[in-house]
Motif scaffolding. Sequence first.
Motif, PDB file in Angstrom:
ATOM      1  N   THR A   1       6.698  -9.204  18.362  1.00  0.00           N
ATOM      2  CA  THR A   1       5.486  -8.424  18.584  1.00  0.00           C
ATOM      3  C   THR A   1       5.187  -7.631  17.315  1.00  0.00           C
ATOM      4  N   PRO A   2       4.203  -8.051  16.528  1.00  0.00           N
ATOM      5  CA  PRO A   2       3.941  -7.363  15.254  1.00  0.00           C
ATOM      6  C   PRO A   2       3.254  -6.017  15.458  1.00  0.00           C
ATOM      7  N   LEU A   3       4.053  -4.955  15.542  1.00  0.00           N
ATOM      8  CA  LEU A   3       3.549  -3.591  15.657  1.00  0.00           C
ATOM      9  C   LEU A   3       4.082  -2.763  14.498  1.00  0.00           C
ATOM     10  N   ASP A   4       3.296  -1.830  14.008  1.00  0.00           N
ATOM     11  CA  ASP A   4       3.818  -0.884  13.036  1.00  0.00           C
ATOM     12  C   ASP A   4       4.348   0.341  13.782  1.00  0.00           C
ATOM     13  N   ALA A   5       4.817   1.342  13.045  1.00  0.00           N
ATOM     14  CA  ALA A   5       5.440   2.510  13.686  1.00  0.00           C
ATOM     15  C   ALA A   5       4.448   3.267  14.559  1.00  0.00           C
ATOM     16  N   THR A   6       3.222   3.403  14.078  1.00  0.00           N
ATOM     17  CA  THR A   6       2.201   4.121  14.850  1.00  0.00           C
ATOM     18  C   THR A   6       1.893   3.402  16.156  1.00  0.00           C
TER      19      THR A   6
ATOM     20  N   GLU B   1      23.371 -18.034  21.142  1.00  0.00           N
ATOM     21  CA  GLU B   1      24.479 -18.225  22.078  1.00  0.00           C
ATOM     22  C   GLU B   1      24.211 -17.415  23.339  1.00  0.00           C
ATOM     23  N   PRO B   2      24.679 -17.909  24.503  1.00  0.00           N
ATOM     24  CA  PRO B   2      24.543 -17.106  25.730  1.00  0.00           C
ATOM     25  C   PRO B   2      25.247 -15.761  25.562  1.00  0.00           C
ATOM     26  N   GLY B   3      24.637 -14.719  26.050  1.00  0.00           N
ATOM     27  CA  GLY B   3      25.239 -13.398  25.939  1.00  0.00           C
ATOM     28  C   GLY B   3      24.198 -12.316  26.104  1.00  0.00           C
ATOM     29  N   PRO B   4      24.615 -11.055  26.006  1.00  0.00           N
ATOM     30  CA  PRO B   4      23.703  -9.945  26.281  1.00  0.00           C
ATOM     31  C   PRO B   4      22.544  -9.828  25.302  1.00  0.00           C
ATOM     32  N   VAL B   5      22.735 -10.220  24.032  1.00  0.00           N
ATOM     33  CA  VAL B   5      21.637 -10.119  23.075  1.00  0.00           C
ATOM     34  C   VAL B   5      20.541 -11.110  23.430  1.00  0.00           C
ATOM     35  N   ARG B   6      20.920 -12.318  23.751  1.00  0.00           N
ATOM     36  CA  ARG B   6      19.923 -13.312  24.166  1.00  0.00           C
ATOM     37  C   ARG B   6      19.201 -12.857  25.436  1.00  0.00           C
ATOM     38  N   GLU B   7      19.957 -12.358  26.410  1.00  0.00           N
ATOM     39  CA  GLU B   7      19.350 -11.962  27.682  1.00  0.00           C
ATOM     40  C   GLU B   7      18.400 -10.790  27.503  1.00  0.00           C
ATOM     41  N   LEU B   8      18.836  -9.770  26.755  1.00  0.00           N
ATOM     42  CA  LEU B   8      17.979  -8.598  26.585  1.00  0.00           C
ATOM     43  C   LEU B   8      16.729  -8.950  25.781  1.00  0.00           C
ATOM     44  N   THR B   9      16.872  -9.780  24.761  1.00  0.00           N
ATOM     45  CA  THR B   9      15.719 -10.186  23.961  1.00  0.00           C
ATOM     46  C   THR B   9      14.712 -10.930  24.827  1.00  0.00           C
ATOM     47  N   ALA B  10      15.209 -11.800  25.687  1.00  0.00           N
ATOM     48  CA  ALA B  10      14.321 -12.563  26.569  1.00  0.00           C
ATOM     49  C   ALA B  10      13.599 -11.657  27.561  1.00  0.00           C
ATOM     50  N   ARG B  11      14.216 -10.556  27.939  1.00  0.00           N
ATOM     51  CA  ARG B  11      13.631  -9.655  28.934  1.00  0.00           C
ATOM     52  C   ARG B  11      12.800  -8.527  28.312  1.00  0.00           C
ATOM     53  N   SER B  12      12.773  -8.442  26.989  1.00  0.00           N
ATOM     54  CA  SER B  12      12.082  -7.341  26.312  1.00  0.00           C
ATOM     55  C   SER B  12      10.569  -7.466  26.446  1.00  0.00           C
ATOM     56  N   ASP B  13       9.915  -6.339  26.653  1.00  0.00           N
ATOM     57  CA  ASP B  13       8.463  -6.310  26.729  1.00  0.00           C
ATOM     58  C   ASP B  13       7.834  -6.333  25.344  1.00  0.00           C
ATOM     59  N   VAL B  14       8.509  -5.724  24.392  1.00  0.00           N
ATOM     60  CA  VAL B  14       8.089  -5.718  22.990  1.00  0.00           C
ATOM     61  C   VAL B  14       9.313  -6.061  22.149  1.00  0.00           C
ATOM     62  N   ILE B  15       9.130  -6.952  21.168  1.00  0.00           N
ATOM     63  CA  ILE B  15      10.224  -7.320  20.263  1.00  0.00           C
ATOM     64  C   ILE B  15       9.747  -7.057  18.842  1.00  0.00           C
ATOM     65  N   LEU B  16      10.193  -5.965  18.250  1.00  0.00           N
ATOM     66  CA  LEU B  16       9.738  -5.579  16.924  1.00  0.00           C
ATOM     67  C   LEU B  16      10.323  -6.486  15.846  1.00  0.00           C
ATOM     68  N   ILE B  17       9.593  -6.627  14.760  1.00  0.00           N
ATOM     69  CA  ILE B  17      10.041  -7.419  13.610  1.00  0.00           C
ATOM     70  C   ILE B  17      10.890  -6.506  12.727  1.00  0.00           C
TER      71      ILE B  17
ATOM     72  N   PRO C   1       1.562 -11.433  10.564  1.00  0.00           N
ATOM     73  CA  PRO C   1       2.105 -10.068  10.492  1.00  0.00           C
ATOM     74  C   PRO C   1       2.101  -9.589   9.037  1.00  0.00           C
ATOM     75  N   THR C   2       2.037  -8.292   8.860  1.00  0.00           N
ATOM     76  CA  THR C   2       2.041  -7.709   7.521  1.00  0.00           C
ATOM     77  C   THR C   2       3.351  -6.962   7.295  1.00  0.00           C
ATOM     78  N   THR C   3       3.570  -6.543   6.058  1.00  0.00           N
ATOM     79  CA  THR C   3       4.811  -5.834   5.750  1.00  0.00           C
ATOM     80  C   THR C   3       4.919  -4.521   6.522  1.00  0.00           C
ATOM     81  N   ARG C   4       3.790  -3.907   6.861  1.00  0.00           N
ATOM     82  CA  ARG C   4       3.864  -2.654   7.631  1.00  0.00           C
ATOM     83  C   ARG C   4       4.328  -2.907   9.056  1.00  0.00           C
ATOM     84  N   GLU C   5       4.258  -4.156   9.501  1.00  0.00           N
ATOM     85  CA  GLU C   5       4.722  -4.510  10.843  1.00  0.00           C
ATOM     86  C   GLU C   5       6.170  -4.973  10.843  1.00  0.00           C
ATOM     87  N   ARG C   6       6.844  -4.837   9.709  1.00  0.00           N
ATOM     88  CA  ARG C   6       8.281  -5.036   9.653  1.00  0.00           C
ATOM     89  C   ARG C   6       8.905  -3.647   9.693  1.00  0.00           C
ATOM     90  N   ILE C   7       9.370  -3.245  10.859  1.00  0.00           N
ATOM     91  CA  ILE C   7       9.865  -1.877  11.009  1.00  0.00           C
ATOM     92  C   ILE C   7      11.238  -1.873  11.673  1.00  0.00           C
TER      93      ILE C   7
END
Length: 255
Positions: A14-19, A51-67, A86-92
């Motif tokens: 999800t390309p969002l900046d800090a604001t 790989e199966p595990g908590p990182v995969r599961e949480l990422t799949a369930r996330s509403d927003v996934i920042l870059i 996405p722009t460099t300001r959206e890498r946060i």
Amino acid sequence: MRTVALPWDLGHATPLDATQTCDWILGPARTSSRPSILGNLNLHALHLTLEPGPVRELTARSDVILIDGWPILLLAKMSSPKSGWPTTRERIGSTDWLAELLARDPAITVVAVGGTPETAEKMARHVKTHTRSIRWHHFDGYRFSRAAESTGPDVLTDTLAGADLVLVGLGMPRQEKWILDHLELIAPGAVIANVGGCFDYFAGTQRLAPRWMGRIGLEWLFRLAHSPRRLAKRYLVEPLVLISRLVRRGVRRHD
């Protein structure tokens, strides 16, 4: 909300900046009928999602996934229409949007979990010094004891129920497992985020890379130079393993 697919079925971001991230935390997420998950994706997280595990599961369930990191930004650009790149300001990173949130100083209750007892104390002191409206409760990541500079009840479970924002910085994959295990304790309309080691930077127990290094994709080099033992495998070995796995995945698809 705009999302960007990553190539080779590696998920999306999800390309969002800090604001925009703070706007989402304080706006749309507050009206949700369930807790919202604010995730982030860097190269280490991407490696763990294969790989199966908590990182995969949480990422799949996330509403927003920042870059979070240049490699993810470049992957996002590879498969996005030019107008939607996405722009460099959206890498946060977590430090970027949390710094903005502290500067806004909204009247919300924040529960922070993670760091050493020293880090928890110093982070809570930092928030107390720089804000007036935020109610900050910090529990360290070892004994889960409340920092003296925090306010509110000592019992973590009781404090979580009243939180508007929960920040969990226990390192991957421990923090993701912790979030999944405690998600049912979080109230609807609250946001819970995995924030890695960002408490250490605000507390001053770790040095944050100069922002110009982040803008040109060399933040990892600064971190490696300051913590070579801890980060050598993550920055020097994992990318090669990831590339090898992606090549094998592509070969299998063409067989």
